[in-house]
Write an enzyme that holds these catalytic residues in place. Sequence first.
Site, PDB file in Angstrom:
ATOM      1  N   ASN A   1       0.832  -1.241  -0.064  1.00 43.50           N
ATOM      2  CA  ASN A   1       0.030  -0.113   0.124  1.00 43.50           C
ATOM      3  C   ASN A   1       0.867   1.297  -0.002  1.00 43.50           C
ATOM      4  OD1 ASN A   1       0.657  -1.161   2.596  1.00 43.50           O
ATOM      5  ND2 ASN A   1      -0.898   0.459   3.518  1.00 43.50           N
TER       6      ASN A   1
ATOM      7  N   GLU B   1      -3.130  -4.806  -2.990  1.00 41.47           N
ATOM      8  CA  GLU B   1      -3.649  -5.609  -3.898  1.00 41.47           C
ATOM      9  C   GLU B   1      -3.691  -4.964  -5.325  1.00 41.47           C
ATOM     10  OE1 GLU B   1      -4.727  -4.792  -0.886  1.00 41.47           O
ATOM     11  OE2 GLU B   1      -5.728  -6.533   0.013  1.00 41.47           O
TER      12      GLU B   1
ATOM     13  N   CYS C   1     -10.589  -3.624  -3.777  1.00 43.61           N
ATOM     14  CA  CYS C   1      -9.580  -4.517  -4.532  1.00 43.61           C
ATOM     15  C   CYS C   1     -10.482  -5.756  -4.936  1.00 43.61           C
ATOM     16  CB  CYS C   1      -8.633  -4.896  -3.433  1.00 43.61           C
ATOM     17  SG  CYS C   1      -7.470  -3.303  -2.923  1.00 43.61           S
TER      18      CYS C   1
ATOM     19  N   GLU D   1       0.357   5.169   0.795  1.00 44.60           N
ATOM     20  CA  GLU D   1      -0.654   6.150   0.992  1.00 44.60           C
ATOM     21  C   GLU D   1       0.105   7.539   0.740  1.00 44.60           C
ATOM     22  OE1 GLU D   1      -0.985   5.532   5.300  1.00 44.60           O
ATOM     23  OE2 GLU D   1      -2.198   3.562   4.845  1.00 44.60           O
TER      24      GLU D   1
HETATM   25  N1  THU Z   1      -5.481  -1.407   2.568  1.00 41.80           N
HETATM   26  C1  THU Z   1      -4.524  -2.352   1.670  1.00 41.80           C
HETATM   27  O1  THU Z   1      -3.504  -2.080   0.998  1.00 41.80           O
HETATM   28  N2  THU Z   1      -5.412  -3.357   1.218  1.00 41.80           N
HETATM   29  C2  THU Z   1      -6.603  -3.718   1.707  1.00 41.80           C
HETATM   30  O2  THU Z   1      -7.493  -4.572   1.167  1.00 41.80           O
HETATM   31  C3  THU Z   1      -7.366  -3.095   2.743  1.00 41.80           C
HETATM   32  C4  THU Z   1      -6.599  -1.518   3.087  1.00 41.80           C
HETATM   33  C5  THU Z   1      -4.356  -0.415   3.125  1.00 41.80           C
HETATM   34  C6  THU Z   1      -4.904   0.974   2.620  1.00 41.80           C
HETATM   35  C7  THU Z   1      -4.599   1.868   3.673  1.00 41.80           C
HETATM   36  O3  THU Z   1      -3.230   2.223   3.199  1.00 41.80           O
HETATM   37  C8  THU Z   1      -4.430   1.021   4.861  1.00 41.80           C
HETATM   38  O4  THU Z   1      -4.484  -0.358   4.366  1.00 41.80           O
HETATM   39  C9  THU Z   1      -5.399   1.210   5.892  1.00 41.80           C
HETATM   40  O5  THU Z   1      -6.641   1.124   5.271  1.00 41.80           O
END
Ligand code: THU
Length: 160
Positions: free
Chosen positions: A62, A75, A115, A64
């Site tokens: 992820n 994902e 996702c 941000e």
């Molecule tokens: N996040 C993911 O990378 N995948 C998911 O399926 C759920 C959430 C990330 C997004 C954000 O950076 C952090 O987790 C908190 O929501």
Amino acid sequence: MKSLIITSTLSVYDSIEDLPQDVLELMEKAFEAREKAYAPYSKFKVGAAVLLDNDEIITGSNQENASYPAGLCAERTAIFYAGAKYPDARFQKIAISAKSLNHRLVTPIPPCGSCRQAIAEYEVKQESPIEIFFMGETGKVVKANSLKELLPLVFDNTYL
Ligand code: THU
């Protein structure tokens, strides 16, 4: 009026040690990717590893952003890169692991709704199911044989 009952079937492994060897290795790639997450706001690091039918493994984490919605989940980072790099390859399996910097995450963390929708697109495109394995930092691993088990009533191109 009739009730429509929708069921899903998932498998649960007690730990990564119970996974088949190839999935264990894929999950370890997800762990490595997870550590590269850029998650200064949520402190919630996620890694994903996609196994393609050309035997390549593409990973993502992820990413941000100070403007929160501009960030992207692990994902989708992984599958969009896999789709961009190998447009003709099929996705066989995806392994996902999440870790919180605030507490020890033992609960399996499923992919978010966006996702799931994104993964669904590739199942439709390739006309074959994608196995999805997800977990926290440690503990149980959940397996879905297809994205359809995680997203009933999926919206896809047949409705367009
Ligand atoms: N996040 C993911 O990378 N995948 C998911 O399926 C759920 C959430 C990330 C997004 C954000 O950076 C952090 O987790 C908190 O929501």
